[in-house]
Design a protein around this motif. Structure first.
Motif, short mmCIF file in Angstrom:
data_model
loop_
_atom_site.label_atom_id
_atom_site.label_comp_id
_atom_site.label_asym_id
_atom_site.label_seq_id
_atom_site.Cartn_x
_atom_site.Cartn_y
_atom_site.Cartn_z
N MET A 1 0.84 -1.20 0.00
CA MET A 1 0.00 0.00 0.00
C MET A 1 0.88 1.24 0.00
N SER A 2 0.58 2.17 -0.89
CA SER A 2 1.38 3.38 -1.01
C SER A 2 1.30 4.21 0.27
N SER A 3 2.40 4.91 0.56
CA SER A 3 2.45 5.75 1.76
C SER A 3 1.84 7.13 1.52
N THR A 4 1.51 7.42 0.26
CA THR A 4 0.85 8.69 -0.06
C THR A 4 -0.41 8.43 -0.86
N MET A 5 -1.23 9.48 -0.99
CA MET A 5 -2.48 9.37 -1.77
C MET A 5 -2.87 10.74 -2.28
N ARG A 6 -3.79 10.77 -3.21
CA ARG A 6 -4.32 12.01 -3.74
C ARG A 6 -5.54 12.42 -2.91
#
Length: 336
Positions: free
Chosen positions: A1-6
């Motif tokens: 799971m990515s550590s950032t998001m939009r």
């Protein structure tokens, strides 16, 4: 799971951007949900313009992440949370009381003085983002019959259900304001067998397309006895109008909010023996709304005029987006 998001971030009145922000981590007692749909609400527009009262009361501040009508799938759980939530489609309560005060203990957590409101109050980020973190206790599981579109309509539906209930399911009900909440209220009233009338400012073509034949303007409203009147408008003169139009010993229900104080002569309330009810939140009606959607007793899907991505939210809030469909509600798919 990515550590950032939009996420869509509102940085000031009419100032915004879609930013790459840290993705939420599931702390103890909370879950992370991958957002599939989020609704844009009139409250979001008030934050966009800077008119929202909470900004001036200190309950909210920029920058903030909006979005309190949502549905998605649980992708992570924090310590102490049942892992059975993983992979389940859910929606969540907007109102997050402290669960310790007298109001919360009496079952009125949506009126808790210390509450957070998702995407609205107390710094709790909202769902106009790819993911959202919320307490596990605030979740409502969605059955297979309730897809993401319906799931994101549960929160406004809970408000409308409570407004319909507050009429006492009277025989003949007039709903002022055929927007999202007004139409949802009318749908719940119709499902309960009430004779429903709607009053707006246009010819009511969309309301008629939903099967409502009694749609009026102020000029065409027939002289009928209305046992209950629901004010779902944002007009400051509507609360008084509701009392004028309701039958003696009837009920008026207030769920719309004006941007300015609404004058109301309480002497008329007394002399007509009218019961007045205010509805703040859908919290007590969420479970019953899910049941109504799942059974097909109420189908609000036609209210959604379009589904957009995060980059189009600013135009929606500014009133510059023109949807292809006629409905009053815009949904956001943060993944697109």
């Amino acid at each position: 799971m990515s550590s950032t998001m939009r996420a869509f971030v509102l940085t000031g009145p009419r100032e915004y951007s879609v930013q790459e922000v840290p993705a939420p981590e599931p702390v103890a007692g909370e879950v992370v949900v991958d957002v599939e749909r989020a609704g844009v609400c009139g409250t979001d527009v008030e934050f966009f313009t800077g008119a929202m009262t909470y900004l001036h009361q200190g309950h909210s501040a920029y920058p903030m992440r909006l979005g309190h009508e949502w549905a998605g799938t649980v992708s992570a759980v924090g310590e102490g949370v049942d892992p059975a939530w993983l992979g389940r489609r859910v929606m969540g309560d907007t109102m997050l009381g402290d669960r310790a005060c007298r109001r919360c203990r009496r079952g009125h957590q949506h009126t808790c003085e210390n509450r957070q409101e998702v995407g609205i109050r107390g710094g709790r980020p909202g769902a106009l983002a790819e993911r959202i973190a919320v307490p596990a206790w605030s979740l409502h599981a969605l059955p297979a019959a309730v897809d993401p579109v319906l799931g994101a309509l549960v929160e406004p539906g809970g408000n409308a259900l409570r407004a319909a209930q507050a009429t006492g399911y009277a025989d003949r009900v007039l709903v002022l304001g055929p927007g999202t909440i007004g139409l949802l209220t009318a749908m719940f009233l119709r499902a309960a067998g009430a004779e429903v009338h709607l009053m707006g400012v246009d010819d009511g073509r969309f309301a008629r397309s939903l099967g409502f034949g009694n749609v009026w303007t102020r000029a065409t409203l027939p002289d009928l006895p209305f046992d209950a009147v629901v004010d779902a408008t944002g007009a400051s003169d509507s609360p008084a109008l509701a009392v004028d139009l309701v039958e003696p010993a009837g009920r008026v229900v207030y769920i719309g909010l004006s941007g300015e104080p609404s004058p109301l002569d309480t002497r008329l309330l007394v002399l007509k023996d009218v019961t007045a009810v205010g509805v703040l939140s859908g919290s007590p009606g969420l479970a019953e709304t899910i049941t109504a959607y799942a059974s097909g007793a109420v189908d609000p899907r036609p209210l959604v005029a379009a589904t957009v991505g995060l980059t189009e939210v600013g135009a929606v809030l500014a009133g510059e987006y023109r949807a292809e469909g006629p409905g009053p509600k815009i949904h956001v798919d943060p993944r697109s």
